[in-house]
Scaffold this active site. Structure first.
Site, PDB file in Angstrom:
ATOM      1  N   ASP A  34      -8.045   0.841   8.071  1.00  0.00           N
ATOM      2  CA  ASP A  34      -6.883   0.722   7.184  1.00  0.00           C
ATOM      3  C   ASP A  34      -6.123  -0.532   7.610  1.00  0.00           C
ATOM      4  O   ASP A  34      -5.939  -0.757   8.807  1.00  0.00           O
ATOM      5  CB  ASP A  34      -5.994   1.966   7.330  1.00  0.00           C
ATOM      6  CG  ASP A  34      -5.044   2.150   6.151  1.00  0.00           C
ATOM      7  OD1 ASP A  34      -5.097   3.224   5.516  1.00  0.00           O
ATOM      8  OD2 ASP A  34      -4.243   1.237   5.877  1.00  0.00           O
ATOM      9  N   ASN A  35      -5.701  -1.342   6.644  1.00  0.00           N
ATOM     10  CA  ASN A  35      -4.931  -2.538   7.029  1.00  0.00           C
ATOM     11  C   ASN A  35      -3.449  -2.220   7.216  1.00  0.00           C
ATOM     12  O   ASN A  35      -2.657  -3.082   7.567  1.00  0.00           O
ATOM     13  CB  ASN A  35      -5.131  -3.676   6.012  1.00  0.00           C
ATOM     14  CG  ASN A  35      -4.671  -3.284   4.618  1.00  0.00           C
ATOM     15  OD1 ASN A  35      -4.019  -2.255   4.438  1.00  0.00           O
ATOM     16  ND2 ASN A  35      -4.997  -4.092   3.636  1.00  0.00           N
ATOM     17  N   TYR A 145      -5.268  -1.934 -13.276  1.00  0.00           N
ATOM     18  CA  TYR A 145      -5.584  -0.952 -12.231  1.00  0.00           C
ATOM     19  C   TYR A 145      -6.769  -0.089 -12.676  1.00  0.00           C
ATOM     20  O   TYR A 145      -7.778   0.025 -11.967  1.00  0.00           O
ATOM     21  CB  TYR A 145      -4.356  -0.077 -11.926  1.00  0.00           C
ATOM     22  CG  TYR A 145      -4.715   1.174 -11.166  1.00  0.00           C
ATOM     23  CD1 TYR A 145      -5.189   1.082  -9.853  1.00  0.00           C
ATOM     24  CD2 TYR A 145      -4.632   2.435 -11.761  1.00  0.00           C
ATOM     25  CE1 TYR A 145      -5.561   2.222  -9.161  1.00  0.00           C
ATOM     26  CE2 TYR A 145      -5.004   3.572 -11.073  1.00  0.00           C
ATOM     27  CZ  TYR A 145      -5.466   3.464  -9.782  1.00  0.00           C
ATOM     28  OH  TYR A 145      -5.854   4.595  -9.104  1.00  0.00           O
ATOM     29  N   LYS A 149     -10.887   0.031 -11.290  1.00  0.00           N
ATOM     30  CA  LYS A 149     -11.628   1.225 -10.854  1.00  0.00           C
ATOM     31  C   LYS A 149     -12.895   1.402 -11.689  1.00  0.00           C
ATOM     32  O   LYS A 149     -13.964   1.725 -11.173  1.00  0.00           O
ATOM     33  CB  LYS A 149     -10.728   2.466 -10.980  1.00  0.00           C
ATOM     34  CG  LYS A 149      -9.562   2.475  -9.999  1.00  0.00           C
ATOM     35  CD  LYS A 149     -10.041   2.834  -8.612  1.00  0.00           C
ATOM     36  CE  LYS A 149      -8.924   2.893  -7.598  1.00  0.00           C
ATOM     37  NZ  LYS A 149      -9.374   3.339  -6.279  1.00  0.00           N
ATOM     38  N   HIS A 193       6.271   7.854  -8.071  1.00  0.00           N
ATOM     39  CA  HIS A 193       5.720   9.099  -8.595  1.00  0.00           C
ATOM     40  C   HIS A 193       6.789  10.152  -8.858  1.00  0.00           C
ATOM     41  O   HIS A 193       7.778  10.241  -8.132  1.00  0.00           O
ATOM     42  CB  HIS A 193       4.643   9.633  -7.647  1.00  0.00           C
ATOM     43  CG  HIS A 193       3.444   8.729  -7.615  1.00  0.00           C
ATOM     44  ND1 HIS A 193       3.113   7.968  -6.537  1.00  0.00           N
ATOM     45  CD2 HIS A 193       2.537   8.437  -8.580  1.00  0.00           C
ATOM     46  CE1 HIS A 193       2.040   7.244  -6.824  1.00  0.00           C
ATOM     47  NE2 HIS A 193       1.672   7.508  -8.052  1.00  0.00           N
ATOM     48  N   PHE A 212      11.039   9.294 -18.525  1.00  0.00           N
ATOM     49  CA  PHE A 212      10.517   8.186 -19.329  1.00  0.00           C
ATOM     50  C   PHE A 212      10.019   8.683 -20.688  1.00  0.00           C
ATOM     51  O   PHE A 212       8.833   8.930 -20.871  1.00  0.00           O
ATOM     52  CB  PHE A 212       9.376   7.484 -18.587  1.00  0.00           C
ATOM     53  CG  PHE A 212       9.790   6.769 -17.323  1.00  0.00           C
ATOM     54  CD1 PHE A 212      11.034   6.159 -17.207  1.00  0.00           C
ATOM     55  CD2 PHE A 212       8.919   6.692 -16.241  1.00  0.00           C
ATOM     56  CE1 PHE A 212      11.405   5.483 -16.045  1.00  0.00           C
ATOM     57  CE2 PHE A 212       9.269   6.021 -15.080  1.00  0.00           C
ATOM     58  CZ  PHE A 212      10.516   5.413 -14.987  1.00  0.00           C
TER      59      PHE A 212
HETATM   60  N1  UDP Z   1       7.832   9.813 -14.918  1.00  0.00           N
HETATM   61  C1  UDP Z   1       9.162   9.871 -15.324  1.00  0.00           C
HETATM   62  N2  UDP Z   1      10.103   9.315 -14.510  1.00  0.00           N
HETATM   63  C2  UDP Z   1       9.808   8.706 -13.332  1.00  0.00           C
HETATM   64  C3  UDP Z   1       8.447   8.666 -12.921  1.00  0.00           C
HETATM   65  C4  UDP Z   1       7.493   9.219 -13.751  1.00  0.00           C
HETATM   66  O1  UDP Z   1       9.473  10.409 -16.379  1.00  0.00           O
HETATM   67  O2  UDP Z   1      10.724   8.195 -12.651  1.00  0.00           O
HETATM   68  C5  UDP Z   1       6.792  10.413 -15.777  1.00  0.00           C
HETATM   69  C6  UDP Z   1       5.729   9.431 -16.217  1.00  0.00           C
HETATM   70  O3  UDP Z   1       6.107   8.845 -17.452  1.00  0.00           O
HETATM   71  C7  UDP Z   1       4.515  10.318 -16.354  1.00  0.00           C
HETATM   72  C8  UDP Z   1       4.732  11.432 -15.333  1.00  0.00           C
HETATM   73  O4  UDP Z   1       6.116  11.369 -15.003  1.00  0.00           O
HETATM   74  O5  UDP Z   1       4.469  10.920 -17.610  1.00  0.00           O
HETATM   75  C9  UDP Z   1       3.936  11.227 -14.064  1.00  0.00           C
HETATM   76  O6  UDP Z   1       4.151   9.911 -13.615  1.00  0.00           O
HETATM   77  P1  UDP Z   1       3.684   9.404 -12.201  1.00  0.00           P
HETATM   78  O7  UDP Z   1       4.196   7.986 -12.055  1.00  0.00           O
HETATM   79  O8  UDP Z   1       4.073  10.391 -11.157  1.00  0.00           O
HETATM   80  O9  UDP Z   1       2.100   9.425 -12.282  1.00  0.00           O
HETATM   81  P2  UDP Z   1       1.089   8.713 -13.326  1.00  0.00           P
HETATM   82  O10 UDP Z   1       0.886   9.698 -14.435  1.00  0.00           O
HETATM   83  O11 UDP Z   1       1.702   7.426 -13.776  1.00  0.00           O
HETATM   84  O12 UDP Z   1      -0.142   8.521 -12.501  1.00  0.00           O
END
Ligand code: UDP
Length: 342
Positions: A34-35, A145, A149, A193, A212
């Site tokens: 791991d870096n 991203y 993958k 997250h 969001f």
């Molecule tokens: N989300 C949100 N507010 C935040 C972060 C995430 O409403 O501050 C929502 C995002 O739009 C998604 C869900 O939560 O629908 C999960 O987002 P996360 O970034 O945890 O994981 P992702 O689905 O992007 O891998």
């Protein structure tokens, strides 16, 4: 039985470190490379695990590792995983998520190591055209991203055909939660997250959480995701490793619960588990977020005998809550404890 030696790239990161703990409990010799750009050396808790601080793209360091150890398989977690950043700086993602592992795989090939377990993602599917998402769903990522993958998946398939490389792609849905004992957990910087952000908002260690988008075509208007516990992911990796070590051949599995929860449901669950009110503001949609992402996890059951143990979101949130209230308070310190620098 002969002890197998497993190289874990990115083993100090979130999903890698949980998998390393499970591996160390089994009869494996574990070497983590791991870096430590995003990983935390404190997340490696087992004395038996050797941590080598190096870049997987460092051919000399990797050649030394493979020459000194007979490595039987590689679990490849090391990657960048910020969707937004990948749009702004795709070169960073293509170099780190494709070119770097290709360099590592050259060293593997030179040392006759032919088993590669790859952390792939539901982001490789892009916007779903049907739900739940099975492994045959079209792959059409909507950001660099996810592209990075998917491209590595395609290259690995070609290597499988041409060089007999055995691969196992594990396409994760939303990794979440922390170890059951609260010792290690999710610690990203920056944290983007949902679950950690909602927990920190509840605790008051961060401002209100922004939802969001509230106008999605879902029952409550907010996005639906399939939250899969990090130790369930770890267990699946060990089963995938055993599958390859037993020469059962290359395979691909989604890793999810098969159940979806909306952003509002996540917030309600955190309020129920913590007994705290979550301050919330309602904002615009985040670019690139599909309304619903839910897995069909039946291939993992069939191929690996794997089913998520954490089926209920409140149990996942309980582990995250324990980590946020534990010794590390949801954060590792960055103190060094004597890592081998390659
Ligand atoms: N989300 C949100 N507010 C935040 C972060 C995430 O409403 O501050 C929502 C995002 O739009 C998604 C869900 O939560 O629908 C999960 O987002 P996360 O970034 O945890 O994981 P992702 O689905 O992007 O891998």
């Amino acid at each position: 039985m002969e002890v197998k030696t497993i190289l874990v790239t990115g083993g100090a990161g979130y999903i890698g470190s949980h998998t390393v703990r499970l591996l160390a409990k089994k009869n494996y010799k574990v070497i983590v490379v791991d870096n430590l750009v995003y990983g935390h050396e404190e997340a490696i808790v087992d004395e038996s695990v050797k941590l080598v601080k190096a870049n997987i793209a460092d051919g000399e360091a990797m050649t030394a590792l493979f020459s000194e150890n007979k490595i039987d398989a590689v679990l490849h977690f090391a990657a960048y995983a910020y969707v937004g950043e990948s749009v702004k700086d795709p070169a960073k993602y293509y170099l780190n998520n494709i070119v770097a592992p290709l360099s590592l795989i050259e060293v593997m090939r030179a040392h006759n190591c032919d088993k590669f377990i790859f952390s792939s993602t539901c982001a490789s599917y892009g916007n779903p055209v049907r739900l739940p998402i099975d492994e045959n769903h079209p792959q059409d990522p909507i950001n660099p991203y996810g592209q990075s993958k998917l491209m590595l998946e395609k290259i690995l398939k070609d290597y499988g055909t041409a060089y007999n490389l055995n691969y196992f792609f594990l396409r994760y849905f939303n990794a979440s939660g922390a170890s059951r004992d609260g010792l290690i957990g999710e610690d990203h910087d920056p944290e983007t997250h949902l679950i950690p952000l909602v927990i920190e908002a509840a605790k008051g260690t961060r401002g209100p959480v922004t939802v969001f988008g509230t106008d999605y075509d879902t029952p409550d208007g907010t996005c639906i995701r399939d939250y899969i516990h990090v130790e369930d992911l770890g267990r699946a990796h060990i089963l995938a490793l055993e599958h390859l070590l037993n020469n059962k051949g290359s395979a691909i599995c989604n890793l999810g619960t098969g159940k979806g929860y909306s952003v509002k449901e996540v917030i309600e669950t955190v309020e129920k588990v913590t007994g705290l009110k979550v301050p919330v503001v309602y904002g615009d949609r985040r670019e690139g977020d599909p309304a619903v992402l839910v897995s069909d996890p039946s291939a993992a059951k069939k191929i690996l005998g794997w089913v998520a143990e954490y089926q209920d979101l409140s149990e996942v949130v309980e582990t995250a809550w324990k980590w946020h209230n534990g010794k590390n308070n949801g954060k590792y310190s960055s103190k060094s404890k004597g890592v081998q620098v390659a």
